[in-house]
Enzyme design. Structure first.
Site, PDB file in Angstrom:
ATOM      1  N   LYS A   1      23.966  38.337  44.442  1.00 50.13           N
ATOM      2  CA  LYS A   1      24.815  39.475  44.625  1.00 50.13           C
ATOM      3  C   LYS A   1      26.335  39.256  44.981  1.00 50.13           C
ATOM      4  CE  LYS A   1      20.620  41.524  45.623  1.00 50.13           C
ATOM      5  NZ  LYS A   1      19.958  40.160  45.222  1.00 50.13           N
TER       6      LYS A   1
ATOM      7  N   TYR B   1      10.584  34.674  40.129  1.00 48.34           N
ATOM      8  CA  TYR B   1      11.466  34.889  41.109  1.00 48.34           C
ATOM      9  C   TYR B   1      11.440  33.743  42.091  1.00 48.34           C
ATOM     10  CZ  TYR B   1      14.021  37.199  44.767  1.00 48.34           C
ATOM     11  OH  TYR B   1      15.017  37.443  45.834  1.00 48.34           O
TER      12      TYR B   1
ATOM     13  N   GLU C   1      51.108  36.693  41.251  1.00 45.01           N
ATOM     14  CA  GLU C   1      50.522  35.081  41.836  1.00 45.01           C
ATOM     15  C   GLU C   1      49.414  35.415  42.182  1.00 45.01           C
ATOM     16  OE1 GLU C   1      55.062  33.454  43.085  1.00 45.01           O
ATOM     17  OE2 GLU C   1      53.740  34.409  44.581  1.00 45.01           O
TER      18      GLU C   1
ATOM     19  N   LYS D   1      65.041  36.837  49.190  1.00 49.83           N
ATOM     20  CA  LYS D   1      64.101  36.691  48.240  1.00 49.83           C
ATOM     21  C   LYS D   1      63.140  37.988  47.947  1.00 49.83           C
ATOM     22  CE  LYS D   1      62.005  33.112  47.669  1.00 49.83           C
ATOM     23  NZ  LYS D   1      61.636  31.832  46.724  1.00 49.83           N
TER      24      LYS D   1
ATOM     25  N   SER E   1      60.545  37.446  51.682  1.00 44.23           N
ATOM     26  CA  SER E   1      60.199  36.236  52.357  1.00 44.23           C
ATOM     27  C   SER E   1      60.425  36.695  54.072  1.00 44.23           C
ATOM     28  CB  SER E   1      61.081  35.196  52.060  1.00 44.23           C
ATOM     29  OG  SER E   1      61.135  34.061  53.069  1.00 44.23           O
TER      30      SER E   1
ATOM     31  N   HIS F   1      54.819  25.270  23.335  1.00 40.52           N
ATOM     32  CA  HIS F   1      55.051  24.170  24.263  1.00 40.52           C
ATOM     33  C   HIS F   1      56.027  24.508  25.282  1.00 40.52           C
ATOM     34  CE1 HIS F   1      52.805  21.626  21.220  1.00 40.52           C
ATOM     35  NE2 HIS F   1      53.629  22.375  20.289  1.00 40.52           N
TER      36      HIS F   1
HETATM   37  N1  ARG Z   1      16.644  40.492  48.878  1.00 38.60           N
HETATM   38  C1  ARG Z   1      15.950  40.156  47.835  1.00 38.60           C
HETATM   39  C2  ARG Z   1      16.792  39.542  46.684  1.00 38.60           C
HETATM   40  O1  ARG Z   1      17.818  40.027  46.581  1.00 38.60           O
HETATM   41  C3  ARG Z   1      15.022  41.092  47.101  1.00 38.60           C
HETATM   42  C4  ARG Z   1      13.786  40.632  46.256  1.00 38.60           C
HETATM   43  C5  ARG Z   1      12.795  39.921  47.147  1.00 38.60           C
HETATM   44  N2  ARG Z   1      11.623  39.644  46.580  1.00 38.60           N
HETATM   45  C6  ARG Z   1      10.835  38.811  47.147  1.00 38.60           C
HETATM   46  N3  ARG Z   1       9.920  38.492  46.571  1.00 38.60           N
HETATM   47  N4  ARG Z   1      11.142  37.970  48.466  1.00 38.60           N
HETATM   48  O2  ARG Z   1      16.624  38.909  45.774  1.00 38.60           O
END
Ligand code: ARG
Length: 468
Positions: free
Chosen positions: A329, A321, A294, A287, A281, A160
């Site tokens: 990504k 997909y 941080e 400082k 600072s 605590h």
């Molecule tokens: N640039 C796409 C991605 O990162 C690649 C896969 C695309 N596939 C498709 N069927 N359009 O997901």
């Protein structure tokens, strides 16, 4: 170098893409990071196609030569990776075909960008995990070294954020070591599950060509192939696992950052960050701010955000997909960059900070040995609950007199309980308090030294494994 504008999928289309749609759709701005693994995958694909007669040996070699050249051009920054190319997979194929001619168009036989991107990500993830665990190992070595150097340092331990019991600073240090061991285990476990080769899954139903998937797996260093084409192109668990492990890891670092930031304040003065890991600072000349810690704490927020982002993208998506998955990504790459840097910065800050033993021991407040006093009475045969009551009253007395517990005289102790004897003095020292806790996992000197030895042993085994 500019490409022809024609898109690989242009056959069915009469109109050209609206500029804003092209920009919106393009992932090349960030998936260019995958160019090396994308080309590595295409090399294996080329060899696999030759083995089933889709390519002649001569065509295979021409394509392999072309792929080498594309890789060189991208590495040298000579290829303009513009939005009209859409993504790295198409950019590589378009450029390859410019170099080797129409035969380049054979490389995508039986392959879809859906299995291709899954492959690229798994290959990239392998490197990302390798780099992450290497950095964890380096931080662990810093901690073990620090724990060894400061084995004598006893400080207040907190619950605590109130003083609780004395602990060794090395015990605190080793707490992070064991947290990192679990973090490392999570990354390594994730790597084992991601170790399956998806190529041959095609768009979703599997390739119509009898490509030797086991051959592809072994060419690309995978121990097995994915079991189901639908799963293979729909799955992003391997990224989610990395992001989860990263989030937990960052949470660990962040808590230690918080402690060190508080402890480096002038009120505590337990530690001082090296100037090389601090900043000044612009206004207040005196400082020295712990910005690096941080920021590790602050960047934990974006790593949590990245996990939440991908979990949200994946939820409710129909199999298999859909373009939503392209959104996987940036959170992934950002997490890898952030975690790698955070581990490096944190290790540097820890390795160079000074630990002020004197400040830590004078900060031990006058009541921190209360549990030891209760334990003393337990050893004299009193039930712990009763001891708790007696010592609670002694704490009140000490507070009223403005004294530390260890400074009360024997008479006062004996007035509280007739079980107190002259030997009570022995338990009233922080060193003695830690020494008593020398069981495995405790804060006693030998117990901590055993942890440190076990830690070094683990690191040594890993180095041997990597070399063996
Ligand atoms: N640039 C796409 C991605 O990162 C690649 C896969 C695309 N596939 C498709 N069927 N359009 O997901």
């Amino acid at each position: 170098m500019r490409h022809s504008k024609k898109k690989p999928w242009a056959g069915r289309f009469v109109k050209t893409t609206e500029a804003v749609v092209e920009r919106f759709n393009a992932s090349i701005g960030f998936d260019r990071r995958l160019y090396r693994v994308d080309i590595e995958g295409s090399r294996a694909q080329t060899k696999a196609l030759e083995r089933i007669g889709v390519l002649t040996a001569e065509e295979r070699d021409r394509i392999l030569g072309g792929l080498d050249r594309v890789e060189e051009e991208i590495a040298a920054g000579k290829l303009a990776l513009t939005d009209d190319l859409e993504d790295i997979h198409m950019a590589v194929e378009v450029r390859l075909t410019e170099i080797v001619g129409p035969v380049g168009g054979k490389i995508h036989t039986g392959r879809s960008r859906n299995d291709q991107v899954a492959l690229d990500e798994r290959l990239y993830l392998r490197e990302a995990i390798g780099g992450t665990v290497d950095r964890i190992d380096r931080l662990e070595a810093v901690l073990l070294d620090s724990a060894e150097r400061h084995i004598e340092v006893v400080m207040p331990g907190y619950t605590h954020l109130q003083q609780a019991q004395p602990v060794r600073f090395s015990q605190y240090t080793m707490a992070l070591f064991w947290m990192l061991e679990r973090d490392r285990g999570r990354f390594v476990d994730g790597a084992a599950r991601a170790d399956a080769m998806p190529l041959g899954s095609g768009a979703l139903a599997g390739s119509a060509y009898p490509v030797d998937r086991a051959f592809l797996a072994s060419e690309l260093g995978f121990s097995r192939v994915t079991e189901n084409s639908i799963d293979a192109v729909s799955d992003r668990d391997y990224l989610l696992e990395y992001l989860s492990a990263a989030a937990i890891l960052m949470g660990h670092l962040s808590r230690f950052c918080e402690d060190l930031i508080v402890w480096s304040s002038s009120e505590f003065g337990f530690v001082a960050l090296d100037e090389a890991c601090s900043t000044g600072s612009s206004m207040m000349p005196q400082k020295v701010n712990p910005d690096s810690l941080e920021l590790v704490r602050g960047k934990t927020g974006r790593v949590y955000g990245n996990l939440t982002s991908l979990l949200t993208v994946m939820k409710g998506m129909p199999l298999t997909y859909a373009k939503d998955m392209q959104e996987d990504k940036e959170p992934f790459f950002d997490t890898v960059d952030t975690v790698w840097m955070a581990l490096e910065v944190f290790a540097g800050a820890w390795a160079t900070m000074s630990v002020h033993k004197g400040r830590m021991s004078t900060a031990l407040d006058g009541m921190i040995l209360a549990t030891d006093l209760a334990d003393y009475l337990v050893r004299k045969g009193m039930p712990f609950r009763a001891c708790h009551q007696v010592v609670g009253k002694l704490v009140r007395t000490a507070l009223e007199r403005g004294m530390r517990l260890e400074d009360l005289d024997l008479e006062t102790f004996q007035a509280a309980s007739d079980r107190f004897e002259a030997d009570v003095e022995e338990v009233l020292s922080p060193e003695r308090s830690t020494a008593l806790r020398d069981l495995p996992g405790g804060t006693g000197r030998k117990a901590v030294q055993d942890q440190i030895a076990a830690g070094w042993q683990r690191l040594a085994e890993r180095i041997k494994e990597a070399e063996g």
